[in-house]
Motif scaffolding. Structure first.
Motif, PDB file in Angstrom:
ATOM      1  N   LEU A 166       0.871  -1.166   0.000  1.00  0.00           N
ATOM      2  CA  LEU A 166       0.000   0.000   0.000  1.00  0.00           C
ATOM      3  C   LEU A 166       0.910   1.218   0.000  1.00  0.00           C
ATOM      4  N   ALA A 167       0.561   2.218  -0.787  1.00  0.00           N
ATOM      5  CA  ALA A 167       1.334   3.461  -0.809  1.00  0.00           C
ATOM      6  C   ALA A 167       0.393   4.653  -0.769  1.00  0.00           C
ATOM      7  N   LEU A 168       0.840   5.693  -0.073  1.00  0.00           N
ATOM      8  CA  LEU A 168       0.212   7.014  -0.138  1.00  0.00           C
ATOM      9  C   LEU A 168       1.206   7.909  -0.858  1.00  0.00           C
ATOM     10  N   ILE A 169       0.747   8.573  -1.913  1.00  0.00           N
ATOM     11  CA  ILE A 169       1.628   9.350  -2.779  1.00  0.00           C
ATOM     12  C   ILE A 169       1.071  10.762  -2.900  1.00  0.00           C
TER      13      ILE A 169
ATOM     14  N   ALA B  49      -7.565  15.897  -1.362  1.00  0.00           N
ATOM     15  CA  ALA B  49      -7.344  16.852  -2.448  1.00  0.00           C
ATOM     16  C   ALA B  49      -7.474  18.263  -1.904  1.00  0.00           C
ATOM     17  N   THR B  50      -6.532  19.107  -2.337  1.00  0.00           N
ATOM     18  CA  THR B  50      -6.625  20.541  -2.096  1.00  0.00           C
ATOM     19  C   THR B  50      -6.486  21.201  -3.460  1.00  0.00           C
ATOM     20  N   THR B  51      -6.523  22.517  -3.485  1.00  0.00           N
ATOM     21  CA  THR B  51      -6.352  23.211  -4.769  1.00  0.00           C
ATOM     22  C   THR B  51      -4.919  23.099  -5.273  1.00  0.00           C
ATOM     23  N   GLU B  52      -4.001  22.674  -4.398  1.00  0.00           N
ATOM     24  CA  GLU B  52      -2.590  22.592  -4.787  1.00  0.00           C
ATOM     25  C   GLU B  52      -2.017  21.184  -4.778  1.00  0.00           C
ATOM     26  N   SER B  53      -2.759  20.217  -4.232  1.00  0.00           N
ATOM     27  CA  SER B  53      -2.170  18.880  -4.111  1.00  0.00           C
ATOM     28  C   SER B  53      -3.215  17.775  -4.119  1.00  0.00           C
ATOM     29  N   PHE B  54      -2.726  16.556  -4.362  1.00  0.00           N
ATOM     30  CA  PHE B  54      -3.499  15.331  -4.241  1.00  0.00           C
ATOM     31  C   PHE B  54      -2.711  14.365  -3.384  1.00  0.00           C
ATOM     32  N   VAL B  55      -3.421  13.517  -2.648  1.00  0.00           N
ATOM     33  CA  VAL B  55      -2.805  12.336  -2.057  1.00  0.00           C
ATOM     34  C   VAL B  55      -3.527  11.148  -2.672  1.00  0.00           C
ATOM     35  N   PHE B  56      -2.750  10.288  -3.322  1.00  0.00           N
ATOM     36  CA  PHE B  56      -3.285   9.082  -3.940  1.00  0.00           C
ATOM     37  C   PHE B  56      -3.012   7.895  -3.032  1.00  0.00           C
ATOM     38  N   GLU B  57      -3.983   6.977  -2.971  1.00  0.00           N
ATOM     39  CA  GLU B  57      -3.811   5.701  -2.282  1.00  0.00           C
ATOM     40  C   GLU B  57      -3.755   4.636  -3.364  1.00  0.00           C
ATOM     41  N   MET B  58      -2.760   3.758  -3.250  1.00  0.00           N
ATOM     42  CA  MET B  58      -2.588   2.758  -4.284  1.00  0.00           C
ATOM     43  C   MET B  58      -2.104   1.452  -3.681  1.00  0.00           C
ATOM     44  N   THR B  59      -2.651   0.352  -4.162  1.00  0.00           N
ATOM     45  CA  THR B  59      -2.156  -0.966  -3.774  1.00  0.00           C
ATOM     46  C   THR B  59      -1.718  -1.702  -5.023  1.00  0.00           C
ATOM     47  N   GLY B  60      -0.765  -2.594  -4.842  1.00  0.00           N
ATOM     48  CA  GLY B  60      -0.291  -3.393  -5.965  1.00  0.00           C
ATOM     49  C   GLY B  60       1.068  -3.985  -5.647  1.00  0.00           C
ATOM     50  N   ASN B  61       1.634  -4.655  -6.633  1.00  0.00           N
ATOM     51  CA  ASN B  61       2.971  -5.183  -6.414  1.00  0.00           C
ATOM     52  C   ASN B  61       3.980  -4.036  -6.483  1.00  0.00           C
ATOM     53  N   ALA B  62       5.172  -4.292  -6.013  1.00  0.00           N
ATOM     54  CA  ALA B  62       6.195  -3.239  -5.910  1.00  0.00           C
ATOM     55  C   ALA B  62       6.493  -2.600  -7.265  1.00  0.00           C
TER      56      ALA B  62
END
Length: 171
Positions: free
Chosen positions: A94-97, A123-136
C-alpha cells in the motif's frame, strides 16, 4: 542457481506475538550484514497470540538459506516459509503518494492515477494524495511517472504476501 547469483526472497515468519521478537528478527539481519528491503508485521491469530512477519530480502542462495535457518532457530518462531520458493504467491504493498501541482501537471496526474487505479484520498487546490495498492513494480512505475508532475512525498507499507491456492502458513 549459481552460488554468486543474487535473488530476492519473500520470507513469511510466524511468531508468538510477544515483546521483543521484532527486535530479535531485525537484529539477526543487522548483526550479519543482511539487508531488509521490506518489513511488515501484524497479529494474525489473536486466540493463539501469533503474528506474521513478512521480510523481503536479497542475497545468494546460500545467504537466503542461512537467513531462513537462523530465523527458524529463533525462539519463539513457529514457522519460516520462503514464499518465492514455495510456488506462486501474491504480494502487495500500500502506498500514499502526495503530488503537488497545478494546471496540465495536475490533470495528467489525475489521468495517470485513473489508469493505475490509484484513489484520490485527499485533495486541495494545490495537491493530491493518492492511495494505491499493488505489487512493488506497479507502485514504482506510478511513483516514477509522478516525479516530473510534482511528486512531494511517498509512504509505503512494505510487502505482504501469501501463497496462492489452498495451502497456508500454519504453526
Amino acid at each position: 542457481m549459481s552460488d554468486t547469483m543474487q535473488r530476492t526472497a519473500t520470507i513469511a515468519v510466524l511468531v508468538e506475538n510477544e515483546a521483543g521478537i521484532l527486535a530479535r528478527v531485525v537484529g539477526l539481519f543487522s548483526g550479519r550484514g543482511y539487508n531488509i528491503d521490506s518489513l511488515t508485521v501484524a497479529p494474525v491469530d489473536e486466540e493463539r497470540r501469533l503474528s506474521r512477519i513478512t521480510v523481503v530480502t536479497s542475497g545468494t542462495e546460500m545467504v537466503i538459506e542461512q537467513i531462513k535457518a537462523q530465523l527458524d532457530r529463533l525462539v519463539p518462531v513457529h514457522k519460516v516459509s520462503d514464499l518465492t520458493r514455495e510456488g506462486p504467491h501474491l504480494s502487495r504493498e500500500l502506498a500514499l503518494i502526495k503530488v503537488v501541482g497545478a494546471g496540465d501537471a495536475r490533470i495528467e496526474a489525475l489521468r495517470l492515477a485513473e489508469a493505475f487505479r490509484a484513489r484520490v484520498v485527499d485533495a486541495t487546490t494545490e495537491s493530491f494524495v493518492f492511495e494505491m495498492t499493488g505489487n512493488a513494480d506497479k507502485l514504482d512505475a506510478f511513483i516514477a511517472l509522478m516525479r516530473p508532475l510534482g511528486l512531494a512525498e511517498v509512504c509505503r507499507t512494505g510487502a505482504v504476501a501469501i501463497v496462492r491456492g489452498p495451502r497456508g502458513l500454519h504453526a
